[in-house]
Structure formats: C-alpha cells, structure tokens
Design an enzyme around this catalytic site. Structure first.
Site, PDB file in Angstrom:
ATOM      1  N   LYS A 171       1.049  -1.299   0.035  1.00  0.00           N
ATOM      2  CA  LYS A 171       0.029   0.036  -0.056  1.00  0.00           C
ATOM      3  C   LYS A 171       0.967   1.013  -0.306  1.00  0.00           C
ATOM      4  CE  LYS A 171      -3.149   2.920   0.616  1.00  0.00           C
ATOM      5  NZ  LYS A 171      -3.928   3.502  -0.271  1.00  0.00           N
ATOM      6  N   LYS A 240       1.634  12.026   5.487  1.00  0.00           N
ATOM      7  CA  LYS A 240       1.845  11.070   6.364  1.00  0.00           C
ATOM      8  C   LYS A 240       2.371   9.582   5.540  1.00  0.00           C
ATOM      9  CE  LYS A 240      -1.441   8.072   6.543  1.00  0.00           C
ATOM     10  NZ  LYS A 240      -2.489   7.014   6.551  1.00  0.00           N
TER      11      LYS A 240
HETATM   12  N1  LIG Z   1      -9.284   9.254   2.318  1.00  0.00           N
HETATM   13  C1  LIG Z   1      -8.927   8.481   1.232  1.00  0.00           C
HETATM   14  O1  LIG Z   1      -9.356   8.630  -0.087  1.00  0.00           O
HETATM   15  C2  LIG Z   1      -8.325   7.200   1.681  1.00  0.00           C
HETATM   16  C3  LIG Z   1      -8.128   6.191   0.825  1.00  0.00           C
HETATM   17  C4  LIG Z   1      -7.397   4.975   1.022  1.00  0.00           C
HETATM   18  C5  LIG Z   1      -6.663   4.630   2.315  1.00  0.00           C
HETATM   19  N2  LIG Z   1      -6.946   5.748   3.028  1.00  0.00           N
HETATM   20  C6  LIG Z   1      -6.435   5.583   4.653  1.00  0.00           C
HETATM   21  O2  LIG Z   1      -7.648   5.105   5.503  1.00  0.00           O
HETATM   22  C7  LIG Z   1      -7.426   5.583   6.606  1.00  0.00           C
HETATM   23  C8  LIG Z   1      -8.628   6.477   7.221  1.00  0.00           C
HETATM   24  O3  LIG Z   1      -8.742   7.654   6.108  1.00  0.00           O
HETATM   25  P1  LIG Z   1      -9.850   8.592   6.417  1.00  0.00           P
HETATM   26  O4  LIG Z   1      -9.920   9.422   5.019  1.00  0.00           O
HETATM   27  O5  LIG Z   1     -11.277   7.995   6.683  1.00  0.00           O
HETATM   28  O6  LIG Z   1      -9.316   9.656   7.392  1.00  0.00           O
HETATM   29  P2  LIG Z   1     -10.222  10.630   8.314  1.00  0.00           P
HETATM   30  O7  LIG Z   1     -11.547  10.855   7.533  1.00  0.00           O
HETATM   31  O8  LIG Z   1      -9.309  11.505   8.867  1.00  0.00           O
HETATM   32  O9  LIG Z   1     -10.833   9.762   9.556  1.00  0.00           O
HETATM   33  C9  LIG Z   1      -9.801   9.281  10.546  1.00  0.00           C
HETATM   34  C10 LIG Z   1     -10.428   8.222  11.597  1.00  0.00           C
HETATM   35  O10 LIG Z   1      -9.432   8.232  12.515  1.00  0.00           O
HETATM   36  C11 LIG Z   1     -10.030   8.682  13.879  1.00  0.00           C
HETATM   37  N3  LIG Z   1      -9.035   9.209  14.614  1.00  0.00           N
HETATM   38  C12 LIG Z   1      -8.169  10.046  14.135  1.00  0.00           C
HETATM   39  N4  LIG Z   1      -7.139  10.502  15.184  1.00  0.00           N
HETATM   40  C13 LIG Z   1      -7.598   9.709  16.280  1.00  0.00           C
HETATM   41  C14 LIG Z   1      -7.260   9.821  17.703  1.00  0.00           C
HETATM   42  N5  LIG Z   1      -5.926  10.342  17.972  1.00  0.00           N
HETATM   43  N6  LIG Z   1      -7.862   8.872  18.570  1.00  0.00           N
HETATM   44  C15 LIG Z   1      -9.122   8.424  18.034  1.00  0.00           C
HETATM   45  N7  LIG Z   1      -9.421   8.353  16.865  1.00  0.00           N
HETATM   46  C16 LIG Z   1      -8.615   9.219  15.837  1.00  0.00           C
HETATM   47  C17 LIG Z   1     -11.027   9.856  13.206  1.00  0.00           C
HETATM   48  O11 LIG Z   1     -11.844   9.992  14.452  1.00  0.00           O
HETATM   49  P3  LIG Z   1     -12.974  11.254  14.425  1.00  0.00           P
HETATM   50  O12 LIG Z   1     -13.905  11.028  13.377  1.00  0.00           O
HETATM   51  O13 LIG Z   1     -13.286  11.463  15.895  1.00  0.00           O
HETATM   52  O14 LIG Z   1     -11.875  12.645  13.869  1.00  0.00           O
HETATM   53  C18 LIG Z   1     -11.786   9.145  12.299  1.00  0.00           C
HETATM   54  O15 LIG Z   1     -12.552   8.134  12.764  1.00  0.00           O
HETATM   55  C19 LIG Z   1      -5.841   6.429   6.784  1.00  0.00           C
HETATM   56  O16 LIG Z   1      -5.046   5.575   7.219  1.00  0.00           O
HETATM   57  C20 LIG Z   1      -5.647   6.616   5.252  1.00  0.00           C
HETATM   58  O17 LIG Z   1      -4.598   7.047   5.039  1.00  0.00           O
HETATM   59  C21 LIG Z   1      -7.744   6.978   2.951  1.00  0.00           C
END
Ligand SMILES: NC(=O)c1ccc[n+]([C@@H]2O[C@H](COP(=O)([O-])OP(=O)(O)OC[C@H]3O[C@@H](n4cnc5c(N)ncnc54)[C@H](OP(=O)(O)O)[C@@H]3O)[C@@H](O)[C@H]2O)c1
Length: 294
Positions: A171, A240
């Site tokens: 990844k 990141k």
């Molecule tokens: N977005 C994309 O296009 C994509 C595609 C493939 C993979 N990813 C990967 O998938 C993962 C999630 O991405 P996302 O886009 O869903 O990110 P996001 O919208 O920023 O959501 C992050 C999640 O993690 C939680 N979180 C973050 N810091 C925290 C902490 N210190 N304690 C507790 N909870 C915490 C957030 O809670 P809150 O809701 O309370 O903030 C939320 O549930 C990442 O590793 C990213 O690299 C993302």
C-alpha cells in the site's frame, strides 16, 4: 452480543462507507468512533453503537480504519484491551507503517488475537459503494476468514504474503507512486502553463493518448482546474504516506530520492494553509515555484 458481530473502529471518511457496506451485506456491526456524529449516522442505518472499545473487542472480529500509526497505537495496541478481548481477529485496514504492523502482529499474538493488515485503494465514494481494492496479508486461515468481510467492502482482494507488514509495504508503495504521479503532472502542467498552454488542453491530450486511466484522468482534471475541494484524500494524510514510504525505504536501505522532493512539497503546501484540501493541492507548490500568479 453474538459470535458473528463485526466490531468497527474509526468512522472517518473511509470508515463510514466501509461500515455501511458491511451493514448492506447483512453483517451485524457494532461501531465506535472518537467523535459521536458518525456513530449516530451509522446507528440510524442499523449499526449498534458501542459504549467502549472493550465492547467492540467483545465482537467476533474487529475491523479498524483509523487515521494513522499514532491513533492505532494509542487506541488499539493496548495490552489491557487485547487481554480482555473475546475477538479472535483484528483486521487493520488503515494505511499505517510497516513497523507498526510488526509491533501489532506481535502484541496481538501475545494475547491470542489474530492480526491481519488489509489497507485499501479507493476514495470515500468507492468505499461507500463497496468497491474498494483490498491489499491483504497475514496467515492464510485468517485471510480466508476475513474474505466475506473484504467481499462486502471491496470488489477485489489482492494477497501480498503471510506477514501483515507485506500488505502495508504494498500500500505504501502504491501511494508513493500516486504522489509521484500527482507531482509530475503538476510540474508538467506548470511547464506548459509557463509557455501559455492551457493545462486542461495538455491533460486532455495526455489522458486520451499516453496516460489513460483513473489516476491521470481524475487528478489531472483536478490539477488543471485547480479544484482541490472537497478533499477526497486530505493533504496531511498524503504527507503521512510519503513519510511512511521514506521510513519503510530506510528500514531496508532503499533510497527514494523522489520521496524527499514530495515531503518538502507537501510541507510547503501545509505551510501555505492548504491542510484542509485534497493532496492534489500540492500542485500549487509547483505553480508558486514557477512564479505563476493566481
Ligand atoms: N480518504 C481516502 O481517500 C483514503 C483512501 C485509502 C486509504 N485511506 C486511509 O484510510 C485511513 C482513514 O482515512 P480517512 O480518509 O477515513 O481519514 P479521516 O476521515 O481523517 O478519519 C480518520 C478516523 O480516525 C479517527 N482518529 C484520528 N485520530 C484519532 C485519535 N487520536 N484518536 C481516536 N480516533 C482518531 C477519526 O476520528 P474522528 O471522527 O473523531 O476524527 C476518524 O474516525 C487512513 O490511514 C488513510 O490513509 C484513505
């Protein structure tokens, strides 16, 4: 609490859609999130809100989709939580470091909980549609057990080995290539624009000839139109992932010269206030370097 319940931790942009896909496929899903809004939204669709992480780990299988290493480390690599778990499998689907995958595999094994890494390709609308590509690695019997969950969330599962960290390495390599594609398109568009060529014309020609496909078409249009909001993948997450590539490279003595360039470009974008935008906003750094005005 039934033995077939799936616990889901992390209802961010990706996790909301993924948990929704599990519900749509008929799984019982118990959800937990740091902030309450997404929990209520999933509960309205039939999920069971969890009062604590311990309740999530009382499900049969746990799926997590947290932001980064720090969140996973703080919330889930907790010996007390794992010691009390009745769950026998945790599938971590976030993009996290190779080093974290190694620590997580060992700690889960100490407590008799299976651990798989299954990061994904696909943005939030793809997650909501259940059409992700799942990059999975870990023990074959655990992968077989998780496959119905992967099938609910994704259109294809790709296997990269029997150690979880191998999926994270795949990844991280994929996202490194995506970041390089975005940066190279930004530089090419800036070069063209510097000579009075419209970036949209360049991208239109390239995506119809040499570079068809979703990456150059999708990000190319965003860069040409300078359309970086709403963010599908936030710029800090891009930084990141570049950091994860540099760290994984260093661990195996793999130099990544483009990685240093990408890291500085993302830092430059953050320093100029673009942290809430899509990671393709790194294209503005190339324009600024060339002295192109708004
Ligand atoms: N977005 C994309 O296009 C994509 C595609 C493939 C993979 N990813 C990967 O998938 C993962 C999630 O991405 P996302 O886009 O869903 O990110 P996001 O919208 O920023 O959501 C992050 C999640 O993690 C939680 N979180 C973050 N810091 C925290 C902490 N210190 N304690 C507790 N909870 C915490 C957030 O809670 P809150 O809701 O309370 O903030 C939320 O549930 C990442 O590793 C990213 O690299 C993302």
């Amino acid at each position: 609490m039934t033995a077939t319940t799936v616990g889901f931790v992390g209802l961010g942009a990706m996790g909301q859609g993924m948990a929704g896909s599990l519900l749509r496929a008929g799984h019982a899903v118990r959800v937990w999130n740091r902030s309450p809004g997404p929990v209520a939204a999933l509960a309205a669709r039939g999920a069971e809100p969890a009062g604590s992480l311990a309740e999530v780990f009382a499900a049969d299988t746990v799926v997590s989709m947290l932001a980064d290493d720090a969140a996973v480390e703080r919330l889930l690599l907790d010996p007390g939580l794992l010691a009390g778990a009745t769950a026998t499998l945790h599938v971590n689907m976030a993009t996290v470091s190779v080093a974290l995958a190694e620590r997580a595999e060992a700690l889960h094994a100490e407590h008799g909980v299976g651990y798989l890494a299954a990061p994904v390709l696909g943005r939030p609308p793809v997650a909501a549609a259940g059409r992700l590509n799942v990059l999975a690695a870990g023990a074959p019997e655990l992968l077989a057990r998780a496959e119905p969950l992967f099938a609910a969330m994704g259109e294809r599962t790709w296997h990269f080995g029997d150690r979880p960290r191998q999926a994270n390495a795949a990844k991280i390599s994929a996202n490194f290539l995506l970041a390089c594609a975005i940066e190279s398109m930004a530089e090419a568009c800036t070069l063209a624009e510097g000579h009075g060529v419209r970036p949209g014309d360049l991208i239109g020609m390239l995506t119809a000839t040499l570079f068809p496909g979703p990456v150059h078409t999708g990000y190319g249009a965003m860069i040409a139109e300078r359309r970086y909001e709403p963010a599908g993948f936030r710029l800090p997450l891009g930084l990141k992932d570049v950091g994860l590539a540099l760290e994984a490279g260093a661990a195996q003595h793999v130099p990544l010269p483009f990685g240093g360039i990408l890291r500085d470009a993302f830092l430059d974008a953050l320093a100029h206030g673009d942290g809430d935008k899509d990671w393709s906003a790194v294209a503005e750094v190339a324009r600024r370097r060339a002295g192109l005005s708004d």
